[in-house]
Motif scaffolding. Structure first.
Motif, PDB file in Angstrom:
ATOM      1  N   SER A   1       0.914  -1.160  -0.083  1.00  0.00           N
ATOM      2  CA  SER A   1       0.188  -0.032  -0.083  1.00  0.00           C
ATOM      3  C   SER A   1       0.862   1.152  -0.180  1.00  0.00           C
ATOM      4  O   SER A   1       0.606   2.414  -0.495  1.00  0.00           O
TER       5      SER A   1
ATOM      6  N   ARG B   1      -5.885   0.197   4.792  1.00  0.00           N
ATOM      7  CA  ARG B   1      -6.757   0.334   3.807  1.00  0.00           C
ATOM      8  C   ARG B   1      -7.326   1.603   3.153  1.00  0.00           C
ATOM      9  O   ARG B   1      -7.419   1.901   1.952  1.00  0.00           O
TER      10      ARG B   1
ATOM     11  N   THR C   1      -2.316 -13.535   1.055  1.00  0.00           N
ATOM     12  CA  THR C   1      -2.299 -12.317   0.372  1.00  0.00           C
ATOM     13  C   THR C   1      -2.048 -12.370  -0.927  1.00  0.00           C
ATOM     14  O   THR C   1      -2.361 -11.164  -1.794  1.00  0.00           O
TER      15      THR C   1
ATOM     16  N   PHE D   1      -5.829 -13.695  -2.910  1.00  0.00           N
ATOM     17  CA  PHE D   1      -7.024 -13.046  -2.580  1.00  0.00           C
ATOM     18  C   PHE D   1      -6.683 -11.358  -2.745  1.00  0.00           C
ATOM     19  O   PHE D   1      -6.697 -10.824  -3.934  1.00  0.00           O
ATOM     20  N   PHE D   2      -6.562 -10.949  -1.449  1.00  0.00           N
ATOM     21  CA  PHE D   2      -6.110  -9.301  -1.462  1.00  0.00           C
ATOM     22  C   PHE D   2      -5.104  -9.247  -0.334  1.00  0.00           C
ATOM     23  O   PHE D   2      -4.994 -10.186   0.546  1.00  0.00           O
TER      24      PHE D   2
ATOM     25  N   GLU E   1      -4.884  -7.597   2.363  1.00  0.00           N
ATOM     26  CA  GLU E   1      -5.330  -7.819   3.756  1.00  0.00           C
ATOM     27  C   GLU E   1      -5.806  -8.891   4.290  1.00  0.00           C
ATOM     28  O   GLU E   1      -6.011  -9.517   5.420  1.00  0.00           O
TER      29      GLU E   1
END
Length: 423
Positions: free
Chosen positions: A48, A105, A171, A174-175, A177
């Motif tokens: 991020s 996020r 991680t 999927f995504f 987090e």
């Protein structure tokens, strides 16, 4: 060499005790995230914010906070009981993980990441809670307690071997987090299952005048040994990642390190089944000091990542026997009403050692070479042996001139100590 049947019989007897399978299942579920959170946080923050330095600083802050808060949480557990303290502490830790997730996020300022991750320091010493239950259930059976401690060390290695793999899968598939979210869910579910087993929970101990574990005879030298051993772990991890990167196989570093954990896991299970006699902490540390030179030799003489992987597998076999023997000594030297606090102090020493070892290994890999940096874990293992030898950490005392010592542990008990934990 014992047969497979005789090797597993001790473990079957352990789990024939009522309630042990249920609390072990819950503890393993809660312990698995301990190997997930660090990797998940690094992937999540670096992905991020685009900064591995920030990700490393955040996780280091969480590690330092855990080292400071751990003994305090453990003291509350000893005084008020596992269920009354561990559940709210786990909830606080889960909220810290979720707060970190939300801060990442939604682009919160960097300082909020440090504050959120520091909240995870409330996580109880999950392995210590389980070891305390075994110590309570098996207080009159030192041989079975040795087997239980060996199983717990093997479980530690298994969780720290599988945790990063699971976190990387979640991680990446999927995504970013997903690893943190799954880890928080497993931690809470496992702790609720574990603490629901009230029949095996050690009774809380009223506050007494018992001395602090740090003032108990033999505990400070053991703490120093744990710190030096932690430096072995921390430096080996960083140096191996650097070495794999220099070989052009950075993605293989996790699998190579998993072999070290696999070797320790297998050795821990075998060590618990064999119940070796006459083995002292000094013997285990000497074996670790010798075996930790193998990765250094493999990297320097062959330059092959696969040969290094085999060396790490063998070197890892020294870890579990060392940790089992040391932790058994801690259990026997710590006042009974401060057992969780004593074991948590050892974890604090390990964490401090891991942090120092990581820094030393990283410096050596950057300023010398990844191959030469393998001298750092070998030196840390030698330091642990030196500390044990100079301080008589395994309970031996130098005899008076012209006399023989009467303070040696019983020869038939590998982990004998001056006293036994009372009920």
């Amino acid at each position: 060499m014992p047969s497979v049947i005789s090797t597993t019989s001790g473990y079957r007897r352990l789990f024939a005790l009522p309630g042990t399978r249920a609390f072990t299942t819950g503890n393993l579920l809660a312990r698995l995230p301990m190997g997930m959170f660090g990797v998940s946080a690094v992937v999540m923050i670096a992905g991020s914010r685009g900064s591995y330095a920030l990700a490393g600083a955040v996780t280091a802050t969480g590690l330092a906070a855990t080292a400071l808060a751990g003994p305090w949480v453990a003291r509350l557990v000893d005084r008020h009981g596992q269920a009354r303290v561990a559940v709210p502490a786990t909830l606080a830790s889960v909220l810290g993980s979720l707060a970190l997730l939300l801060c990442v996020r939604y682009g919160a300022p960097d300082w909020t990441l440090f504050a959120a991750y520091a909240g995870t320091a409330a996580t109880p010493n999950i392995g210590g809670l389980s070891r305390a239950r075994w110590a309570h259930l098996l207080r009159d059976d030192p041989g079975a307690l040795h087997t239980a401690n060996s199983f717990e060390q093997a479980a530690d290695e298994l969780c720290f071997m599988l945790g990063p793999v699971l976190a990387s899968f979640l991680t990446g598939t999927f995504f970013p987090e997903a690893g943190t979210l799954a880890g928080a869910a497993l931690l809470l579910a496992g702790m609720l299952l574990f603490t629901a087993q009230r029949a095996t929970e050690p009774p809380p101990r009223a506050r007494s005048q018992a001395r602090s574990p740090l003032r108990s005879p033999g505990i400070p030298p053991l703490l120093a040994c744990f710190t030096a051993t932690g430096a072995v772990f921390g430096s080996m991890e960083v140096v191996t990642i650097a070495y794999a990167g220099a070989q052009g196989h950075r993605t293989a570093a996790g699998a190579v390190l998993a072999l070290q954990a696999a070797g320790s896991c297998a050795a821990g299970l075998l060590y618990g089944a064999l119940k070796p006699t006459g083995v002292r902490l000094g013997h285990c540390l000497a074996g670790m000091a010798v075996l930790m030179t193998l990765p250094w030799a493999a990297a320097g003489l062959t330059g092959s990542l696969w040969v290094l992987a085999g060396a790490l597998l063998v070197a890892g076999m020294a870890t579990a026997p060392t940790m089992v023997t040391a932790m058994t000594l801690v259990q026997r030297r710590t006042p009974a009403d401060r057992l969780n606090e004593g074991m948590s102090l050892m974890v604090t020493g390990l964490l401090a050692g891991i942090a120092c070892g990581s820094a030393a290994g990283g410096w050596a890999a950057d300023h010398l070479s990844p191959t030469t940096a393998y001298a750092v874990p070998a030196a840390a293992a030698a330091l642990a042996l030196g500390v044990a030898s100079l301080t008589r950490a395994d309970g031996r005392r130098a005899p008076r001139r012209g006399a023989t010592s009467h303070n040696e542990p019983a020869p038939g008990n590998a982990d004998a100590a001056p006293r036994r934990i009372p009920a």
